[in-house]
Motif scaffolding. Structure first.
Motif: not given
Length: 142
Positions: A80-82, A137-142
């Protein structure tokens, strides 16, 4: 998988503790005049740098294992992007680690030209890296 994640977190935390502390030793070295105190600080810095290097290896290996186990597919890796952003920040942390080694060598040779103020600012870099990595890692915004 959870054991590997736990070990990754433990080694990353330990590695970053060294990244936080070694530049604090540099601050003290930049303020000291050559003598017994400087030699003791250099000894501490050398030992800490070696220890940090040993901690960074399993941190990276366990992280790569987690990524492989979590994101490998029959068609290859699907990151994934993040995670791309996180890996970029990890590469920057490795660069910072090696910059610390280079600065330590300058102190050992007695050719440091930077002030304690520089090292106080330099010491903030791993804080920003860790903050950004944890948010990714926690929020995974994208």
């Amino acid at each position: 998988m959870l054991w590997i994640k736990a070990l990754h977190i433990v080694f990353v935390t330990s590695w970053f503790a060294g990244l936080f502390y070694l530049p604090r030793i540099f601050v003290n070295l930049a303020q000291e005049t050559p003598g017994a105190t400087t030699e003791r600080l250099l000894l501490m810095a050398r030992k800490l740098y070696r220890f940090m290097t040993m901690l960074s290896v399993p941190a990276i290996v366990f992280g790569l294992i987690v990524a492989y186990l979590q994101y490998s597919t029959p068609d290859g890796m699907k990151l994934p992007g993040w995670l791309h952003a996180k890996l970029t920040l990890v590469v920057l942390a490795l660069g910072y680690h090696h910059a610390c080694g280079s600065l330590l060598k300058k102190f050992e040779r007695g050719v440091n030209t930077r002030s304690h103020v520089f090292y106080r600012w330099f010491n903030e870099v791993p804080v920003l890296l860790l903050l950004a990595i944890v948010i990714l890692v926690v929020v995974k915004p994208f």
